[in-house]
Motif scaffolding. Structure first.
Motif, PDB file in Angstrom:
ATOM      1  N   THR A  61     -25.029 -25.961 -13.875  1.00  0.00           N
ATOM      2  CA  THR A  61     -25.830 -25.224 -14.862  1.00  0.00           C
ATOM      3  C   THR A  61     -25.760 -23.714 -14.634  1.00  0.00           C
ATOM      4  O   THR A  61     -26.169 -22.943 -15.506  1.00  0.00           O
ATOM      5  CB  THR A  61     -27.304 -25.668 -14.807  1.00  0.00           C
ATOM      6  N   SER A 160     -25.396 -27.258 -35.281  1.00  0.00           N
ATOM      7  CA  SER A 160     -24.494 -27.350 -34.138  1.00  0.00           C
ATOM      8  C   SER A 160     -23.139 -27.901 -34.578  1.00  0.00           C
ATOM      9  O   SER A 160     -23.051 -28.691 -35.526  1.00  0.00           O
ATOM     10  CB  SER A 160     -25.097 -28.249 -33.051  1.00  0.00           C
ATOM     11  N   TYR A 162     -19.865 -29.954 -33.300  1.00  0.00           N
ATOM     12  CA  TYR A 162     -19.330 -30.828 -32.257  1.00  0.00           C
ATOM     13  C   TYR A 162     -17.914 -31.270 -32.630  1.00  0.00           C
ATOM     14  O   TYR A 162     -17.282 -30.685 -33.503  1.00  0.00           O
ATOM     15  CB  TYR A 162     -20.244 -32.037 -32.050  1.00  0.00           C
ATOM     16  N   LEU A 252     -20.652 -22.755 -21.579  1.00  0.00           N
ATOM     17  CA  LEU A 252     -21.861 -23.379 -22.124  1.00  0.00           C
ATOM     18  C   LEU A 252     -21.519 -24.379 -23.224  1.00  0.00           C
ATOM     19  O   LEU A 252     -22.181 -25.409 -23.366  1.00  0.00           O
ATOM     20  CB  LEU A 252     -22.807 -22.301 -22.662  1.00  0.00           C
ATOM     21  N   THR A 253     -20.481 -24.075 -23.999  1.00  0.00           N
ATOM     22  CA  THR A 253     -20.037 -25.014 -25.034  1.00  0.00           C
ATOM     23  C   THR A 253     -19.561 -26.313 -24.406  1.00  0.00           C
ATOM     24  O   THR A 253     -19.888 -27.410 -24.869  1.00  0.00           O
ATOM     25  CB  THR A 253     -18.907 -24.398 -25.873  1.00  0.00           C
ATOM     26  N   ASN A 256     -22.588 -28.277 -23.122  1.00  0.00           N
ATOM     27  CA  ASN A 256     -23.361 -28.913 -24.196  1.00  0.00           C
ATOM     28  C   ASN A 256     -22.550 -29.912 -25.003  1.00  0.00           C
ATOM     29  O   ASN A 256     -23.120 -30.708 -25.748  1.00  0.00           O
ATOM     30  CB  ASN A 256     -23.918 -27.849 -25.155  1.00  0.00           C
ATOM     31  N   THR A 260     -23.902 -24.541 -30.315  1.00  0.00           N
ATOM     32  CA  THR A 260     -25.196 -24.604 -30.985  1.00  0.00           C
ATOM     33  C   THR A 260     -25.612 -23.208 -31.448  1.00  0.00           C
ATOM     34  O   THR A 260     -25.171 -22.206 -30.876  1.00  0.00           O
ATOM     35  CB  THR A 260     -26.271 -25.180 -30.058  1.00  0.00           C
ATOM     36  N   LEU A 263     -26.976 -21.123 -28.586  1.00  0.00           N
ATOM     37  CA  LEU A 263     -26.178 -21.031 -27.366  1.00  0.00           C
ATOM     38  C   LEU A 263     -26.026 -19.579 -26.925  1.00  0.00           C
ATOM     39  O   LEU A 263     -25.574 -18.725 -27.675  1.00  0.00           O
ATOM     40  CB  LEU A 263     -24.801 -21.659 -27.603  1.00  0.00           C
TER      41      LEU A 263
END
Length: 345
Positions: A61, A160, A162, A252-253, A256, A260, A263
């Motif tokens: 994280t 978001s 995906y 971070l993408t 997750n 988002t 983000l």
């Protein structure tokens, strides 16, 4: 007389050595603080906090925040600061996610990595260009960029995104085995974060460009008189900051599993806090990015510990604000004490 002179000389050398040791301790204060925080949560959560999986997740994280903290730290060292790092991370990630899924769905994930870096670098160039060439105040320039690109994320998409290519998500979302060196696999993002800190440290400490960044941060006018192209250095620093922030968005993408609308947008103050706690000077010219890594790990340790203690999220937000306030107080104390020590050398 000669014996007395030798004694005085010896005492003076011992005092100088003691002062240097104290300066070293002040400059690396983050690591004892991190150790104390880790031990406190280990005592409060003896059965779960020190588990391998928890430490691995804590580092995992930290990866995205680590890259964004590097972006902020290099600006601070150059005598500037960048309020747009979080929005740059979010905007570049959302822009690239739409490029890979809606605009050019046949593009490979590797092309997406190039796009996200290009978007971040372009925004950084814009910030640096106006600051260097038009003498725009860094606070106002990067504040406007924060507002523009934070709103730009919602202009691009309010939902978001995906189903991104696996090769694009690999850096921030996959694990890799180290061939028996560790009992379990390690997130690629953790290895990449450490490599990123090592690379930036090497560039800042061992290259002509890095020395110029410290010189400009210490005294821009004197640097210009010494023949350093200060405008070029400032622009390059902001380009690098934009690319590092975009890298944080990429990580971070992957974490997750998609991009988002929020983000990265909440990462500005943690990144700033981590850099300051790590000893990066608010006035430029001083700081070690490895200590900024310590600041990142401290914030992640506190966040993970509070979550495991089932602390209310609103209280966690208050605690995060208190940590920032404590960081500013600590920085002020260290600066004053450091100044006194330097006067004794």
């Amino acid at each position: 007389m000669s014996t007395l002179s030798n004694v005085r000389s010896t005492i003076s050398e011992l005092q100088s050595d003691r002062t240097r040791m104290m300066l070293f301790a002040l400059d690396n204060l983050i690591w004892p603080i991190l150790l104390v925080a880790f031990l406190v949560f280990s005592v409060l959560l003896p059965e779960i906090f020190t588990q391998y999986r928890n430490i691995e997740f804590l580092l995992y994280t930290s990866a995205g925040l680590g890259a964004i903290t590097l972006a902020e730290a290099i600006c601070l060292i150059s005598g500037n600061f960048d309020l747009s790092v979080g929005s740059v991370a979010g905007f570049s990630s959302m822009f690239t996610a739409l490029a890979l899924t809606s605009w050019f769905p046949s593009l490979p994930g590797v092309a997406g990595i190039l796009i996200v870096l290009a978007v971040g670098g372009t925004i950084g160039f814009m910030n640096g260009f106006f600051i260097a060439k038009f003498d725009v105040n860094p606070f106002l320039q990067t504040l406007s960029a924060l507002i523009v690109f934070e709103g730009g994320i919602l202009v691009l998409s309010t939902r978001s995104v995906y189903e991104l290519p696996e090769s694009y998500l690999w850096l921030g979302g996959e694990d890799v085995s180290l061939g028996g060196l560790l009992p379990q696999s390690v997130p690629v993002a953790v290895i990449f974060m450490l490599a990123l800190f090592i690379t930036v440290w090497f560039v800042l400490m061992k290259t002509r460009f890095g020395r110029a960044v410290y010189a400009v941060g210490g005294d821009e006018e004197s640097s210009a008189e010494a023949g350093i192209d200060t405008d070029r250095i400032v622009i390059a620093v902001f380009v690098l900051s934009g690319m590092l922030a975009a890298t944080g968005g990429l990580l971070l993408t992957g974490f997750n599993g998609g991009a988002t609308p929020t983000l990265g947008t909440a990462q500005l103050f943690p990144a700033f806090t981590a850099a300051v706690i790590g000893g990066v000077s608010l006035f430029g010219g001083r700081g070690n990015v490895f200590n900024a890594l310590g600041g990142v790990l401290l914030l992640s340790t506190i966040a993970a510990g509070l979550v495991m203690l089932n602390i209310d999220p609103q209280i966690v937000q208050t605690i995060n604000g208190l940590v920032l306030f404590a960081a500013i107080l600590l920085y002020t104390f260290v600066q004053r004490f450091r100044g006194r020590l330097l006067s004794d050398l």
